[in-house]
Write a protein that holds these residues in place. Structure first.
Motif, PDB file in Angstrom:
ATOM      1  N   PHE A 124      32.072  28.084 100.252  1.00  0.00           N
ATOM      2  CA  PHE A 124      31.626  29.667 100.448  1.00  0.00           C
ATOM      3  C   PHE A 124      30.454  29.990 101.195  1.00  0.00           C
TER       4      PHE A 124
ATOM      5  N   THR B  40      34.873  31.259 101.603  1.00  0.00           N
ATOM      6  CA  THR B  40      35.446  31.514 100.058  1.00  0.00           C
ATOM      7  C   THR B  40      35.276  30.597  99.056  1.00  0.00           C
TER       8      THR B  40
ATOM      9  N   GLY C 270      38.935  36.264  92.596  1.00  0.00           N
ATOM     10  CA  GLY C 270      37.925  35.598  93.222  1.00  0.00           C
ATOM     11  C   GLY C 270      37.383  34.734  92.183  1.00  0.00           C
TER      12      GLY C 270
ATOM     13  N   TRP D 225      28.795  31.359  92.260  1.00  0.00           N
ATOM     14  CA  TRP D 225      29.669  32.744  91.910  1.00  0.00           C
ATOM     15  C   TRP D 225      29.269  33.665  91.122  1.00  0.00           C
TER      16      TRP D 225
ATOM     17  N   THR E 159      32.998  37.112  98.283  1.00  0.00           N
ATOM     18  CA  THR E 159      33.993  37.162  99.155  1.00  0.00           C
ATOM     19  C   THR E 159      34.508  38.443  99.781  1.00  0.00           C
TER      20      THR E 159
ATOM     21  N   LYS F  87      32.339  39.873 102.143  1.00  0.00           N
ATOM     22  CA  LYS F  87      32.537  39.411 103.676  1.00  0.00           C
ATOM     23  C   LYS F  87      33.767  39.865 104.446  1.00  0.00           C
ATOM     24  N   GLN F  88      34.777  40.157 103.398  1.00  0.00           N
ATOM     25  CA  GLN F  88      36.149  40.390 103.856  1.00  0.00           C
ATOM     26  C   GLN F  88      35.959  41.903 104.359  1.00  0.00           C
TER      27      GLN F  88
END
Length: 291
Positions: A47, A53, A88, A251, A258, A261-262
């Motif tokens: 990640f 990720t 996620g 996490w 995630t 970031k996307q």
């Protein structure tokens, strides 16, 4: 001497004093920083980086290490069982109607007993947890936690990866980096030496040369090879346990990493295309116009 000249002379004296003070601080700062902790080792986490990720298998293993080892002393007060089934997360199921309806989350929660009140009698009872319940704390309050751990209450791990420089790499390095104390280092009762723990060993160092890096930590080495049985083919070693639980805590500290970031990548692509269209429009509108 005019008032202006006096003010200029006063400012010059003040500037010289500040420069001298900064110079002395620069000279003495290495001594103040003596015995600092080692820089965390890299865990090679998937990640990391702008396009990284989380590895769902690693998160599942990390949750198991936390539940079977870390949860005996450390709470995660900001985590609920339903969070495990979110997109996620370690037990995300795209076919589940919602995280609370995730069959894996329901099964995991049912394995844990949480305190509650009997609605008919008003008495305190213990019942199976549900996805809506928060992770239960191992101690009823901070005083009890400190009393059960030699006077030092174990910190909550909900956002530990964000609270420590190095994040998951720090957690991984700390858990797998315990060493025998160097000869000449006086260890206080109930303390353990760890080169990745922040501290200054100078007051406790009787050996030759500079004091070793690292510090004292009340928590003894929590991991040992083979103590947690994995459901996959991952090695059951201290190094792997430390990596997996470090990933899980990372996490838990930022479950939306995630998604962010996307979203950021999508925004960058949009801005790039918008800039191209803007430039093309500019050239078309002002074509042949002297400016």
């Amino acid at each position: 001497m005019t008032t202006l000249n006096k003010n200029v002379l006063s400012m010059r004296k003040t500037l010289v004093t500040l420069v001298a003070a900064v110079g002395m601080l620069a000279v003495t700062s290495p001594a103040l920083a003596s015995g600092g902790a080692h820089h965390p080792r890299s865990g090679g986490f998937s990640f990391e980086g702008p396009f990284g990720t989380f590895d769902q298998g690693q998160l599942q293993r990390g949750y198991k290490v936390y539940r079977e080892v870390c949860a005996a002393c450390h709470s995660m007060n900001l985590m609920h069982f339903r969070n495990l089934g979110e997109a996620g997360g370690p037990f995300y199921d795209p076919h589940a109607a919602s995280p609370a309806e995730n069959r894996y989350v329901k099964a995991l929660a049912a394995q844990i007993q949480v305190p509650d009140i009997d609605t008919e009698t008003g008495e305190s009872i213990m019942r199976d947890a549900t996805p809506a319940d928060a992770f239960p704390a191992p101690y009823p309050n901070a005083t009890a936690a400190a009393a059960g751990n030699g006077g030092a209450a174990p910190p909550d791990l909900s956002v530990m990866a964000k609270a420590r420089h190095g994040g998951a790499n720090y957690i991984y390095s700390l858990l797998s980096g315990y060493e025998e104390a160097p000869a000449g280092l006086q260890i206080r009762p109930g303390q353990n030496y760890n080169p990745y723990m922040a501290g200054d060993m100078t007051p406790f160092w009787n050996g030759e040369g500079h004091a070793p890096a690292g510090g004292f930590i009340a928590m003894p080495p929590p991991l040992s090879a083979g103590m947690v049985t994995y459901d996959d083919d991952a090695p059951e070693t201290v190094d792997q346990y430390a990596k997996d639980v470090g990933a899980f805590i990372a996490w838990a500290s930022d479950p939306r990493a995630t998604e962010r970031k996307q979203a950021g990548l999508g925004v960058m692509i949009f801005l790039f295309l918008f800039a191209g269209l803007t430039y093309a429009s500019y050239r078309r509108i002002w074509k042949g116009v002297a400016h």
